[in-house]
Design an enzyme around this catalytic site. Structure first.
Site, short mmCIF file in Angstrom:
data_model
loop_
_atom_site.label_atom_id
_atom_site.label_comp_id
_atom_site.label_asym_id
_atom_site.label_seq_id
_atom_site.Cartn_x
_atom_site.Cartn_y
_atom_site.Cartn_z
N CYS A 204 0.81 -1.23 0.00
CA CYS A 204 0.00 0.00 0.00
C CYS A 204 0.84 1.27 0.00
CB CYS A 204 -0.95 0.00 1.20
SG CYS A 204 -0.15 0.41 2.76
N CYS A 217 3.18 -3.46 8.27
CA CYS A 217 2.67 -2.19 7.80
C CYS A 217 1.53 -1.76 8.70
CB CYS A 217 2.19 -2.31 6.35
SG CYS A 217 1.29 -0.85 5.79
N CYS A 220 -2.03 -1.22 6.30
CA CYS A 220 -2.86 -2.24 5.66
C CYS A 220 -2.75 -3.62 6.31
CB CYS A 220 -2.53 -2.35 4.17
SG CYS A 220 -0.96 -3.21 3.84
N ASP A 338 27.15 4.40 -13.98
CA ASP A 338 27.05 5.47 -13.01
C ASP A 338 27.49 4.94 -11.65
OD1 ASP A 338 26.01 7.28 -11.04
OD2 ASP A 338 24.72 8.12 -12.61
ZN LIG Z 1 0.64 -1.61 3.69
#
Ligand SMILES: [Zn+2]
EC number: 6.3.5.13
Length: 412
Positions: A204, A217, A220, A338
């Site tokens: 999310c 998290c 969510c 790079d």
């Molecule tokens: Zn999440």
């Protein structure tokens, strides 16, 4: 299925023969083993060749940003306890190289295949693997975090219908996100040293919470799954709660994690942890990596690290007495042109080690070390850097083409 050896159809046989001929021509022209060009020719003649070559094998695919060549080797050794193995041991990990490796499979029962991250979904579709090992995902050279997230999404889509057992690192949120679309996952607590690519939730975009070794998290509810295998100190913990000691000759925490994942894969093929681990102990170097070579009275350990996460894991290998460290950086094709990724690495772990800097981009690295406040000296080449070091152990860390250069100079 293994043991039920069906002959290749005529077109596939022709493709294999033509591929071997092209490889032989390439070798004769002095262009390396020729296996990739041979594989390309063979796939051009028969686009389904990879699937046909794999149909008589039980296949394991191994993918990750770091550690896939070593883990492929460890799994190959472990499965030899159960039968003959074919593997792309030299790390040609795109479809042409994999095709070339499998074309030489002979009477192998198992195929243990390293796959470049970008080709995992396609190769999995072709070879119908029995197991897939997913170790970690982080930015490689200049990939940005958003590209790493897209790669995880690509894995997730590609693996969603797979019947393979997915053996996946529960400590890497991107790997968990990629694997959790699969119905059959074995979670391994393999650890994650590099966390910079895993602070935002892959599901999310929310901010990841990371208390201790856990992660979740807050937005969510996406969270670390409960692992059934784990690396705990110097032991593999199996799903029955037994602890098996790891006595690898390969150094470092990252290789203990690779051994833990490999033991979980071997178990999926019926090889018990003790037998699998004992086989892994025979591995001393993988395609020249970790090799210790004698050069001008010094013992130089050759360490390949291609990206920020790889450099961080490699620094953790060189604890102990502060041996001199040679850092070598190029920025040719295979390295990425790079060098700004050098700024993503924390060099404070090298404090106290005498440091010599070499390679095409030694000045880029010198600027970075200067800013980090780490003492170093810039040397013209590997021979000069070695002369600056006292007799004894030297750790040499190099990115891809710098590693090849270094091996040419000090290898024997
Ligand atoms: Zn999440």
């Amino acid at each position: 299925m293994a043991g039920n050896t069906e002959p290749l159809p005529p077109r596939a046989k022709l493709a294999v023969t033509a591929g071997k001929a092209a490889a032989a021509v390439s070798r004769a022209a002095g262009r390396g083993s020729g296996s990739v060009i041979g594989g390309k020719v063979a796939l051009r003649l028969d686009p389904d060749l990879l699937a046909k070559l794999a149909q008589n094998l039980d296949v394991v695919l191994v993918s990750a940003t770091n550690g896939k060549t070593t883990t492929t080797r460890l799994i190959a050794e472990a499965l030899r306890a159960a039968g003959p193995v074919v593997s792309n041991a030299l790390g040609a990990n795109m479809p042409a190289g994999i095709t070339a490796a499998l074309a030489g499979s002979g009477d192998a029962r198992y195929g243990v295949i390293e796959v470049d991250e970008k080709y995992l979904a396609a190769v999995a579709r072709d070879v119908t693997p029995k197991a897939i090992a997913l170790l970690n995902l982080s930015r490689d050279q200049l990939d940005r975090a958003a590209e790493t997230r897209m790669l995880a999404e690509h894995w997730r889509e590609g693996l969603s219908g797979s019947k393979a057992v997915i053996v996946a690192n529960a400590d890497d949120p991107l790997v968990v996100w990629a694997a959790s679309s699969s119905p059959n996952v074995v979670w391994v607590a393999a650890g994650q040293e590099w966390k910079d690519d895993a602070w935002s939730c892959p599901a999310c975009g929310g901010v990841m919470q990371r208390p201790g070794d856990d992660w979740f998290c807050g937005e969510c509810g996406f969270r670390r799954p409960t692992p059934s295998w784990a690396l705990s100190g110097d032991h593999v913990l199996d799903p029955h709660g037994s602890a098996w000691p790891i006595r690898l000759q390969l150094p470092g925490r990252a290789n203990k994690a690779n051994a833990t994942t490999s033991a979980a894969v071997a178990a999926a093929f019926g090889v018990p942890p003790q037998a699998a681990l004992e086989r892994m102990y025979s591995v001393t170097a993988v395609a020249g990596r970790y090799d210790v070579v004698s050069f001008q009275g010094r013992e130089i350990r050759l360490l390949l690290a291609k990206n920020p996460a790889g450099w961080l894991e490699t620094f953790s290998l060189i604890d102990g007495p502060p041996a001199p460290v040679i850092l070598a950086v190029n920025a040719r094709g295979a390295d990425g042109t790079d060098t700004s990724w050098l700024w993503d690495v924390d060099y404070s772990r090298l404090a106290g080690h005498p440091i010599c800097v070499i390679g095409d981009r030694k000045l880029d690295l010198a600027v970075r070390l200067e800013v980090a406040g780490v003492d170093f000296q810039v040397c013209e080449n590997a021979a000069e850097a070695v002369r600056q070091c006292p007799p004894g152990r030297i750790e040499a860390i190099a990115n891809y083409t710098a590693f090849q250069d270094l091996r040419r100079v000090v290898g024997n």
